[in-house]
Scaffold this active site. Structure first.
Site, PDB file in Angstrom:
ATOM      1  CD  GLU A  23      45.346   3.384   3.627  1.00 17.10           C
ATOM      2  OE1 GLU A  23      44.330   2.717   3.891  1.00 17.10           O
ATOM      3  OE2 GLU A  23      45.836   4.218   4.431  1.00 17.10           O
ATOM      4  NE  ARG A  44      48.457  28.651  14.744  1.00 17.72           N
ATOM      5  CZ  ARG A  44      49.677  28.130  14.921  1.00 17.72           C
ATOM      6  NH1 ARG A  44      50.392  28.473  15.993  1.00 17.72           N
ATOM      7  NH2 ARG A  44      50.168  27.280  14.048  1.00 17.72           N
ATOM      8  NE  ARG A  64      36.644   4.001  10.197  1.00 16.81           N
ATOM      9  CZ  ARG A  64      36.604   3.844   8.876  1.00 16.81           C
ATOM     10  NH1 ARG A  64      37.425   3.004   8.277  1.00 16.81           N
ATOM     11  NH2 ARG A  64      35.734   4.528   8.154  1.00 16.81           N
ATOM     12  CE  LYS A 112      36.921   7.788   7.329  1.00 17.07           C
ATOM     13  NZ  LYS A 112      37.727   7.360   6.165  1.00 17.07           N
ATOM     14  CE1 TYR A 164      36.765  11.079   6.045  1.00 11.33           C
ATOM     15  CE2 TYR A 164      38.816  11.501   7.208  1.00 11.33           C
ATOM     16  CZ  TYR A 164      38.144  10.991   6.108  1.00 11.33           C
ATOM     17  OH  TYR A 164      38.830  10.402   5.080  1.00 11.33           O
TER      18      TYR A 164
END
Length: 284
Positions: A179, A99, A51, A147, A32
């Site tokens: 962070e 799945r 990114r 991310k 995301y």
């Protein structure tokens, strides 16, 4: 009611659906980005797009939309939802299939979802009063530089911070700060230098982090990329975070120890002002 984007269609938020077999839902197999909007324009958008590509490449995820299309979708959502100030959230997953832990990327069509949130970004309570931070162990997986949508531990970290009377948490691994739960961590030394951890798989390469460091270099503010401990942070002159939705957020307390007299410090406020001014010049 907001209009959202789902796989090529603009639909009312209450009509938006994604398959129950989507790998983002079943495996957290998604990435995301969050882009800030100020004055109806996007902040640091090219860097966010770059990114997103990096995250997809690191996971071997197909990319089926062009950068031009992504920009057009962002702008259309901003227009349809009347966003003057807020964020646009983008999530892309590997796609939907029955799945199975194994997957064939070529047989999967990525799921792409975007939505907006109206919220103040420039004149905020955080900018005025600062944030209280507590430290927690960093128990995340080893590729924090991607991310991904795997945000359970950061979410639990924010809830722990709230239960301890704080606004957010800084994570600590091997004795040093990595962070924040959704932001990069900085301190300002007593000598006035800005310190932040160097890039590695342990932290996200923040877009706001990079822009702030570029602006600081131009203005001559010294920046040190090195590790620091919570103890050093508690003894710092100032501290702050950077993120797309907060910009530069002053930290006024770490584990109950006040910094800069318990109010946003002058270096932090100066950096925030500089970041906003420079970013607005480049907004698109």
């Amino acid at each position: 009611m907001r209009t959202v984007y789902v796989n090529g269609a603009y639909v009312p938020e209450n009509e938006a659906t994604v398959s129950v077999f989507d790998r983002g839902f079943l495996f957290g197999d998604g990435i995301y980005e969050v882009a800030a909007v100020v004055g109806g324009k996007l902040i640091d958008f090219p860097a966010h797009t770059a990114r997103l590509h990096r995250s997809a490449n690191e996971l071997g995820m197909r990319f089926t939309v062009s950068d031009e299309e992504l920009l057009a979708i962002h702008r259309e959502l901003i227009s349809r939802n009347g966003v003057d100030e807020g964020v646009v959230y983008l999530q892309m997953t590997r796609g939907a299939i029955d799945r199975d832990f194994m997957f064939d990327t070529e047989k999967l069509t990525p799921t792409l979802v975007l939505f907006t949130q109206n919220r103040p970004l420039v004149d905020t309570g955080v900018a005025k009063a600062g944030m209280k931070i507590v430290s927690i162990p960093d128990l995340r997986w080893g590729r924090c530089d991607i991310k991904t949508v795997q945000l359970l531990y950061p979410s639990l970290g924010k809830m722990e911070a709230k239960s301890r009377g704080a606004d957010d948490a800084w994570m600590v691994r091997d004795g040093v700060v990595t962070e924040g739960t959704s932001n990069n961590a900085f301190i300002v030394t007593q000598e006035g230098a800005i310190v932040t951890r160097p890039l590695s798989p342990s932290i996200l390469p923040g877009i706001t982090r990079a822009a702030l460091m570029d602006y600081s270099a131009v203005s001559g503010t010294p920046v040190e990329e090195r590790e620091f401990t919570i103890e050093e942070a508690r003894n710092a002159a100032e501290a702050f975070i950077t993120s797309a939705s907060v910009f530069v957020g002053p930290v006024v307390s770490i584990d109950g120890v006040e910094l800069s007299g318990g109010k946003p410090g002058p270096v932090t406020l100066g950096l925030r002002k500089q970041y906003i001014e420079e970013s607005l010049k480049r907004a698109i």
